[in-house]
Design an enzyme around this catalytic site. Structure first.
Site, short mmCIF file in Angstrom:
data_model
loop_
_atom_site.label_atom_id
_atom_site.label_comp_id
_atom_site.label_asym_id
_atom_site.label_seq_id
_atom_site.Cartn_x
_atom_site.Cartn_y
_atom_site.Cartn_z
N ARG A 130 58.27 72.40 46.31
CA ARG A 130 57.45 73.45 45.69
C ARG A 130 56.06 73.37 46.31
O ARG A 130 55.78 72.51 47.14
CB ARG A 130 57.44 73.37 44.16
CG ARG A 130 57.65 72.07 43.49
CD ARG A 130 56.54 71.08 43.70
NE ARG A 130 55.25 71.67 43.38
CZ ARG A 130 54.09 71.27 43.86
NH1 ARG A 130 54.02 70.27 44.71
NH2 ARG A 130 52.97 71.85 43.52
N ALA A 190 53.06 76.41 47.63
CA ALA A 190 53.21 77.60 48.48
C ALA A 190 53.47 77.28 49.97
O ALA A 190 54.44 77.79 50.55
CB ALA A 190 51.97 78.49 48.31
N ASP A 243 48.53 80.52 45.43
CA ASP A 243 49.82 80.95 45.98
C ASP A 243 49.74 82.31 46.65
O ASP A 243 50.62 82.69 47.42
CB ASP A 243 50.88 81.01 44.87
CG ASP A 243 51.32 79.61 44.49
OD1 ASP A 243 50.53 78.89 43.87
OD2 ASP A 243 52.44 79.23 44.85
N ASN A 248 47.17 81.46 41.07
CA ASN A 248 47.57 80.06 41.12
C ASN A 248 48.28 79.70 39.82
O ASN A 248 48.43 80.54 38.92
CB ASN A 248 46.34 79.18 41.35
CG ASN A 248 46.70 77.75 41.69
OD1 ASN A 248 47.54 77.50 42.55
ND2 ASN A 248 46.09 76.78 41.01
N LYS A 249 48.70 78.47 39.72
CA LYS A 249 49.47 77.99 38.56
C LYS A 249 48.85 78.43 37.24
O LYS A 249 47.63 78.41 37.08
CB LYS A 249 49.54 76.46 38.64
CG LYS A 249 50.35 75.77 37.59
CD LYS A 249 51.75 76.32 37.43
CE LYS A 249 52.55 76.31 38.71
NZ LYS A 249 53.81 77.10 38.61
O1 MRU Z 1 55.02 76.17 40.89
P1 MRU Z 1 54.46 75.34 41.99
O2 MRU Z 1 54.49 73.87 41.71
O3 MRU Z 1 55.08 75.67 43.32
O4 MRU Z 1 52.95 75.78 42.04
C1 MRU Z 1 52.10 75.24 43.01
C2 MRU Z 1 50.70 75.69 42.85
O5 MRU Z 1 50.36 76.41 41.95
C3 MRU Z 1 49.75 75.25 43.91
O6 MRU Z 1 48.45 75.18 43.38
C4 MRU Z 1 49.77 76.31 45.02
O7 MRU Z 1 51.07 76.46 45.52
C5 MRU Z 1 48.83 76.00 46.10
S1 MRU Z 1 49.47 74.65 47.00
C6 MRU Z 1 48.75 74.12 48.25
#
Ligand code: MRU
Length: 364
Positions: free
Chosen positions: A53, A55, A244, A254-255
């Protein structure tokens, strides 16, 4: 980065020359387990089930997924099928489509006999590019942390809050938001990280804390709602998070929960930075709230938690009453006006179209 002295990336081609090695992130922090992807379907599953997981990493995994598909059937029909299925695994991170497009474009009109080799080559380029990009993000972000340290008279620890996992596990190496923290720590700047646990999947508590622990970076895990309180009490010098998908006007997705941290940071005058590679910018959209698709995942990720018991067993436990529904939105959008700056591999810019196109004039 190193795990018990051994250098790892998060994705690689195994010594057989074709199968793809990954770290099973669902097993962390309790076990460090690597596994192999032998088919494009396995690559799609690994992304969807969040075995990998983050991005940038799901982009690289998607690219290798197309290479695995071309290895068994280099037809256009297979290319389109694998592209479509992999692209639909996770809808929010634009890196996935970016990487799939890059491989598909490279295969356009190429003879079947060459397609697998080309796809593997482009996937390797994507992975190498991500490592160099994230390292540069770290260098640019380090300057911001160093300036805060200078402002503090080079006398005290700099406290940084982060959300989710935007460390090396989310990328091929280094990370985005965490890369500046690694570089600052390695440069001798005393940093301490407030790690949001990041419900429901706990990427902060499970992955960011594990990474920081492995690298020896001082950190404290906090519940997702603690950040505002810490900011009110002067305990946070800056926030750095990943993204993302970033719109051309600088909105960042983002998350889930990132937006609330940005609001609290804004209210308390705490700088709120977002670190991102070029592959995260969606130049085709402007308004993140209206235009970015937000992934919704299974309710069970909210209603059931798993953890390690004192005798070492990993067990799931239900935390909600039977009959209560749960909603599970994976991401939220932080409007550009709440972002102090974007840390990219080309430097730091304002979260705006003018800021981004100054760094990326080819998209002006
Ligand atoms: O759901 P995930 O764990 O894939 O979410 C990841 C994130 O939200 C990260 O902050 C994002 O991908 C940036 S990663 C460098």
């Amino acid at each position: 980065m190193k795990v018990k002295g051994v250098a790892y990336r998060t994705i690689w081609v195994n010594s057989d020359g074709w199968s793809v090695g990954i770290i099973d992130q669902t097993k962390l922090p309790h076990a460090f387990v690597t596994t192999s992807l032998a088919t494009w379907e396995e690559a799609a599953h690994a992304i969807k089930a969040m075995i990998v997981r983050g991005a940038p990493l799901i982009g690289a995994t998607g690219a290798y997924g197309l290479a695995l598909a071309m290895r068994v059937d280099p037809s256009d029909a297979m290319l389109e099928k694998a592209y479509t299925v992999i692209n639909e695994t996770r809808p929010t991170a634009i890196n996935l489509k970016w990487a799939l497009d890059r491989v598909r474009n490279a295969l356009h009109n190429k003879p079947a006999s060459e397609r697998a080799a080309i796809a593997y080559r482009v996937a390797a380029e994507i992975a190498d590019d991500d490592v160099a990009t994230c390292s540069s993000i770290g260098d640019h972000g380090l300057k911001i942390i160093d300036a805060l340290y200078e402002k503090a008279g080079r006398k005290r620890t700099i406290n940084i809050l982060t959300h989710c996992n935007a460390g090396w596990l989310a990328t091929v190496d280094w990370g985005t938001a965490i890369a500046p923290i690694y570089k600052a720590h390695d440069a001798g700047i005393p940093v301490h990280v407030w790690v949001d646990e990041t419900r429901p999947r706990n990427q902060g508590a499970s992955l960011t804390a594990w990474e920081l622990n492995s690298h020896g970076v001082p950190h404290t895990v906090i519940v997702d709602n603690a950040g505002g309180h810490l900011m009110q009490h002067g305990q946070v010098d800056m926030c750095i998070v990943g993204t993302d998908r970033t719109t051309r006007e600088g909105d960042v997705c983002n998350k889930i929960g990132t937006y609330l941290k940005a609001l609290a940071a804004h209210d308390n005058g705490v700088p709120f930075y977002v670190a991102l590679p070029h592959s995260t910018i969606d130049w085709t959209i402007r308004d993140g709230v209206k235009e970015i698709p937000i992934e919704e995942r299974a309710q069970e990720e909210v209603t059931v938690m798993s953890g390690r018991t004192s005798d070492g067993e990993i067990v799931p436990v239900t935390i909600t009453p039977e009959g209560s529904k749960a909603a599970n939105f994976g991401f939220d959008v932080t409007p550009a006006r709440l972002v102090t700056g974007l840390i990219t591999e080309r430097g730091v810019c304002a979260a705006s179209e003018a800021g981004l196109t100054k760094l990326y004039p080819e998209f002006a």
